[in-house]
Scaffold this motif. Structure first.
Motif, PDB file in Angstrom:
ATOM      1  N   PHE A  87     -12.365 -14.267  -5.881  1.00  0.00           N
ATOM      2  CA  PHE A  87     -11.769 -13.245  -6.747  1.00  0.00           C
ATOM      3  C   PHE A  87     -11.903 -11.841  -6.152  1.00  0.00           C
ATOM      4  O   PHE A  87     -12.951 -11.463  -5.640  1.00  0.00           O
ATOM      5  N   VAL A  88     -10.821 -11.062  -6.240  1.00  0.00           N
ATOM      6  CA  VAL A  88     -10.809  -9.672  -5.743  1.00  0.00           C
ATOM      7  C   VAL A  88     -10.633  -8.728  -6.932  1.00  0.00           C
ATOM      8  O   VAL A  88      -9.571  -8.710  -7.563  1.00  0.00           O
ATOM      9  N   PRO A  89     -11.657  -7.953  -7.275  1.00  0.00           N
ATOM     10  CA  PRO A  89     -11.570  -7.048  -8.431  1.00  0.00           C
ATOM     11  C   PRO A  89     -10.735  -5.810  -8.131  1.00  0.00           C
ATOM     12  O   PRO A  89     -10.530  -5.463  -6.965  1.00  0.00           O
ATOM     13  N   ILE A  90     -10.243  -5.160  -9.185  1.00  0.00           N
ATOM     14  CA  ILE A  90      -9.540  -3.879  -9.051  1.00  0.00           C
ATOM     15  C   ILE A  90     -10.413  -2.813  -9.698  1.00  0.00           C
ATOM     16  O   ILE A  90     -10.749  -2.926 -10.883  1.00  0.00           O
ATOM     17  N   PRO A  91     -10.810  -1.770  -8.948  1.00  0.00           N
ATOM     18  CA  PRO A  91     -11.691  -0.730  -9.508  1.00  0.00           C
ATOM     19  C   PRO A  91     -11.086  -0.061 -10.737  1.00  0.00           C
ATOM     20  O   PRO A  91      -9.859   0.010 -10.883  1.00  0.00           O
ATOM     21  N   MET A  92     -11.932   0.433 -11.612  1.00  0.00           N
ATOM     22  CA  MET A  92     -11.470   1.125 -12.821  1.00  0.00           C
ATOM     23  C   MET A  92     -10.959   2.515 -12.478  1.00  0.00           C
ATOM     24  O   MET A  92     -11.172   3.033 -11.382  1.00  0.00           O
ATOM     25  N   ASN A  93     -10.323   3.167 -13.456  1.00  0.00           N
ATOM     26  CA  ASN A  93      -9.645   4.449 -13.220  1.00  0.00           C
ATOM     27  C   ASN A  93     -10.558   5.600 -12.844  1.00  0.00           C
ATOM     28  O   ASN A  93     -10.109   6.593 -12.303  1.00  0.00           O
ATOM     29  N   GLN A  94     -11.851   5.473 -13.153  1.00  0.00           N
ATOM     30  CA  GLN A  94     -12.779   6.572 -12.813  1.00  0.00           C
ATOM     31  C   GLN A  94     -12.995   6.675 -11.297  1.00  0.00           C
ATOM     32  O   GLN A  94     -13.465   7.686 -10.802  1.00  0.00           O
ATOM     33  N   THR A  95     -12.620   5.631 -10.586  1.00  0.00           N
ATOM     34  CA  THR A  95     -12.810   5.596  -9.132  1.00  0.00           C
ATOM     35  C   THR A  95     -11.751   6.456  -8.436  1.00  0.00           C
ATOM     36  O   THR A  95     -10.719   6.778  -9.013  1.00  0.00           O
ATOM     37  N   GLU A  96     -12.032   6.818  -7.179  1.00  0.00           N
ATOM     38  CA  GLU A  96     -11.056   7.572  -6.384  1.00  0.00           C
ATOM     39  C   GLU A  96      -9.751   6.791  -6.255  1.00  0.00           C
ATOM     40  O   GLU A  96      -9.766   5.562  -6.116  1.00  0.00           O
TER      41      GLU A  96
ATOM     42  N   LYS B 242       0.832  -1.205   0.000  1.00  0.00           N
ATOM     43  CA  LYS B 242       0.000   0.000   0.000  1.00  0.00           C
ATOM     44  C   LYS B 242       0.869   1.258   0.000  1.00  0.00           C
ATOM     45  O   LYS B 242       0.658   2.175  -0.802  1.00  0.00           O
ATOM     46  N   GLU B 243       1.862   1.283   0.880  1.00  0.00           N
ATOM     47  CA  GLU B 243       2.750   2.443   0.968  1.00  0.00           C
ATOM     48  C   GLU B 243       3.524   2.629  -0.347  1.00  0.00           C
ATOM     49  O   GLU B 243       3.699   3.756  -0.828  1.00  0.00           O
ATOM     50  N   TYR B 244       3.947   1.525  -0.944  1.00  0.00           N
ATOM     51  CA  TYR B 244       4.688   1.598  -2.215  1.00  0.00           C
ATOM     52  C   TYR B 244       3.811   2.221  -3.300  1.00  0.00           C
ATOM     53  O   TYR B 244       4.251   3.113  -4.035  1.00  0.00           O
ATOM     54  N   LEU B 245       2.586   1.760  -3.420  1.00  0.00           N
ATOM     55  CA  LEU B 245       1.674   2.284  -4.443  1.00  0.00           C
ATOM     56  C   LEU B 245       1.398   3.775  -4.214  1.00  0.00           C
ATOM     57  O   LEU B 245       1.385   4.568  -5.158  1.00  0.00           O
ATOM     58  N   GLU B 246       1.189   4.156  -2.965  1.00  0.00           N
ATOM     59  CA  GLU B 246       0.923   5.576  -2.657  1.00  0.00           C
ATOM     60  C   GLU B 246       2.128   6.450  -3.024  1.00  0.00           C
ATOM     61  O   GLU B 246       1.970   7.538  -3.565  1.00  0.00           O
ATOM     62  N   ASN B 247       3.333   5.952  -2.760  1.00  0.00           N
ATOM     63  CA  ASN B 247       4.543   6.744  -3.013  1.00  0.00           C
ATOM     64  C   ASN B 247       4.928   6.812  -4.487  1.00  0.00           C
ATOM     65  O   ASN B 247       5.588   7.760  -4.918  1.00  0.00           O
ATOM     66  N   HIS B 248       4.536   5.802  -5.260  1.00  0.00           N
ATOM     67  CA  HIS B 248       4.983   5.718  -6.660  1.00  0.00           C
ATOM     68  C   HIS B 248       3.836   5.833  -7.665  1.00  0.00           C
ATOM     69  O   HIS B 248       4.040   5.625  -8.860  1.00  0.00           O
ATOM     70  N   TRP B 249       2.649   6.185  -7.174  1.00  0.00           N
ATOM     71  CA  TRP B 249       1.430   6.144  -7.996  1.00  0.00           C
ATOM     72  C   TRP B 249       1.541   6.936  -9.298  1.00  0.00           C
ATOM     73  O   TRP B 249       1.047   6.519 -10.345  1.00  0.00           O
ATOM     74  N   GLN B 250       2.214   8.070  -9.256  1.00  0.00           N
ATOM     75  CA  GLN B 250       2.301   8.944 -10.435  1.00  0.00           C
ATOM     76  C   GLN B 250       3.320   8.458 -11.464  1.00  0.00           C
ATOM     77  O   GLN B 250       3.374   8.982 -12.582  1.00  0.00           O
ATOM     78  N   GLU B 251       4.135   7.478 -11.098  1.00  0.00           N
ATOM     79  CA  GLU B 251       5.198   7.030 -11.995  1.00  0.00           C
ATOM     80  C   GLU B 251       4.659   6.067 -13.055  1.00  0.00           C
ATOM     81  O   GLU B 251       3.787   5.244 -12.771  1.00  0.00           O
TER      82      GLU B 251
ATOM     83  N   ILE C  89      -8.856   2.694  -5.636  1.00  0.00           N
ATOM     84  CA  ILE C  89      -8.123   1.855  -6.598  1.00  0.00           C
ATOM     85  C   ILE C  89      -6.934   1.195  -5.904  1.00  0.00           C
ATOM     86  O   ILE C  89      -6.702  -0.012  -6.033  1.00  0.00           O
ATOM     87  N   ILE C  90      -6.181   2.012  -5.144  1.00  0.00           N
ATOM     88  CA  ILE C  90      -5.005   1.483  -4.438  1.00  0.00           C
ATOM     89  C   ILE C  90      -5.412   0.354  -3.500  1.00  0.00           C
ATOM     90  O   ILE C  90      -4.773  -0.703  -3.469  1.00  0.00           O
ATOM     91  N   GLN C  91      -6.501   0.566  -2.752  1.00  0.00           N
ATOM     92  CA  GLN C  91      -6.949  -0.484  -1.823  1.00  0.00           C
ATOM     93  C   GLN C  91      -7.352  -1.741  -2.585  1.00  0.00           C
ATOM     94  O   GLN C  91      -7.085  -2.861  -2.139  1.00  0.00           O
ATOM     95  N   GLY C  92      -7.973  -1.547  -3.760  1.00  0.00           N
ATOM     96  CA  GLY C  92      -8.340  -2.701  -4.588  1.00  0.00           C
ATOM     97  C   GLY C  92      -7.122  -3.477  -5.044  1.00  0.00           C
ATOM     98  O   GLY C  92      -7.110  -4.716  -5.041  1.00  0.00           O
ATOM     99  N   VAL C  93      -6.060  -2.745  -5.451  1.00  0.00           N
ATOM    100  CA  VAL C  93      -4.812  -3.402  -5.881  1.00  0.00           C
ATOM    101  C   VAL C  93      -4.183  -4.146  -4.701  1.00  0.00           C
ATOM    102  O   VAL C  93      -3.746  -5.297  -4.839  1.00  0.00           O
ATOM    103  N   VAL C  94      -4.152  -3.491  -3.546  1.00  0.00           N
ATOM    104  CA  VAL C  94      -3.591  -4.118  -2.333  1.00  0.00           C
ATOM    105  C   VAL C  94      -4.331  -5.422  -2.026  1.00  0.00           C
ATOM    106  O   VAL C  94      -3.717  -6.472  -1.793  1.00  0.00           O
ATOM    107  N   ASP C  95      -5.661  -5.361  -2.040  1.00  0.00           N
ATOM    108  CA  ASP C  95      -6.475  -6.548  -1.721  1.00  0.00           C
ATOM    109  C   ASP C  95      -6.254  -7.652  -2.753  1.00  0.00           C
ATOM    110  O   ASP C  95      -6.197  -8.835  -2.416  1.00  0.00           O
TER     111      ASP C  95
ATOM    112  N   VAL D 100      -0.007  -1.587 -12.471  1.00  0.00           N
ATOM    113  CA  VAL D 100      -1.445  -1.630 -12.149  1.00  0.00           C
ATOM    114  C   VAL D 100      -2.247  -2.073 -13.372  1.00  0.00           C
ATOM    115  O   VAL D 100      -3.195  -2.865 -13.257  1.00  0.00           O
ATOM    116  N   ARG D 101      -1.856  -1.601 -14.548  1.00  0.00           N
ATOM    117  CA  ARG D 101      -2.551  -2.018 -15.783  1.00  0.00           C
ATOM    118  C   ARG D 101      -2.457  -3.535 -15.971  1.00  0.00           C
ATOM    119  O   ARG D 101      -3.451  -4.193 -16.281  1.00  0.00           O
TER     120      ARG D 101
END
Length: 257
Positions: A72-81, A40-49, A85-91, A56-57
């Motif tokens: 199955f754990v889905p990952i929200p689409m980009n329109q989401t906050e 989670k911390e990694y995604l938050e720190n590097h999200w813009q890269e 999205i980060i929490q979805g990727v973490v899960d 993530v794609r």
């Protein structure tokens, strides 16, 4: 178990990592928990890269293929906050790792996280105490040294490049992962010999896994099983089929003439 004198024709040593050069616990108790605790911390720190967005794609594409699987754990689409999205990727990452999955998308993210962790000194690659003296001795004897592991080449280079003994990459001529084939298939070992440019009979393969030793031997390599604390127990039959060593110190290699 005792000394192993290797045939004089052996000019190359091919090494497995887990349970051979490095404790199995390093991966299970250090590397994998690091991902789970820090994703989670990694995604938050590097999200813009771009690299992070690419990871993530790939994870999202994998998630689309996985939608029929139990739990199955889905990952929200980009329109989401972004935080959702980060929490979805973490899960999703936690779910995949709980099933011990080896998807390319998961391995790619893990590789990028480990690269950052090694470079910052948060993680150092572990090797047994007998490994570096043996690598040094074999190299001085003119032997070529290679790695064959199911972990990616990048992950291998990080482990040895940022090890507790310093940068060990200078000892190795090259690295192989499962892009050459599975470790339990004899054809993989023939391909490795072709890539190195020698015959399979010129190669000593060291591993803790009997099925890998069997495949390498079938391809024509000299093999030995490495018995380390924490490795899977061997049956009496397995012990009788292969030379066993508990330390690289027990291996005698003839100098290259």
């Amino acid at each position: 178990m005792g000394s192993l004198t290797v045939p004089a024709c052996v000019s190359t040593v091919l090494l497995d990592i887990e349970g051979t050069t490095t404790p199995i616990t390093f991966v299970k108790e250090i590397l994998f928990p690091y991902i789970q605790d820090n994703v989670k911390e990694y995604l938050e720190n590097h999200w813009q890269e771009e690299e992070c967005q690419e990871d993530v794609r790939h994870l999202r594409l994998q998630a689309e293929k996985d939608c029929e699987l139990d739990g199955f754990v889905p990952i929200p689409m980009n329109q989401t906050e972004v935080q959702q999205i980060i929490q979805g990727v973490v899960d999703n990452v936690h779910w995949q790792m709980s099933l011990d999955r080896k998807t390319t998308a998961l391995k790619q993210l893990q590789g990028h996280m480990w690269r950052a962790a090694y470079a910052s000194g948060q993680v150092k690659g572990e090797v047994y105490a007998d490994v570096v003296p043996a690598l040094r001795k074999w190299k001085e004897a003119g032997k070529k040294l290679y790695i064959f592991s199911s972990g990616s080449v990048e992950a291998q280079k990080l482990l040895f490049g940022y090890s507790i003994e310093g940068d060990l990459l200078e000892y190795f001529q090259g690295h192989f992962d499962t892009t050459v084939g599975l470790k339990v298939e004899s054809e993989s070992y023939r391909k490795i010999a072709d890539h190195i440019g020698c015959s399979t009979e010129n190669i000593l393969f060291l591993t803790d896994i009997t099925r890998e030793a069997e495949a390498a031997e079938e391809a024509g390599m000299t093999v030995a099983l490495v018995v380390r604390p924490g490795n899977a127990a061997l049956t009496d039959e397995e012990k009788g089929n292969y030379p066993l060593i508990t330390s690289f110190e027990q291996i005698t290699l003839h100098p290259v003439q």
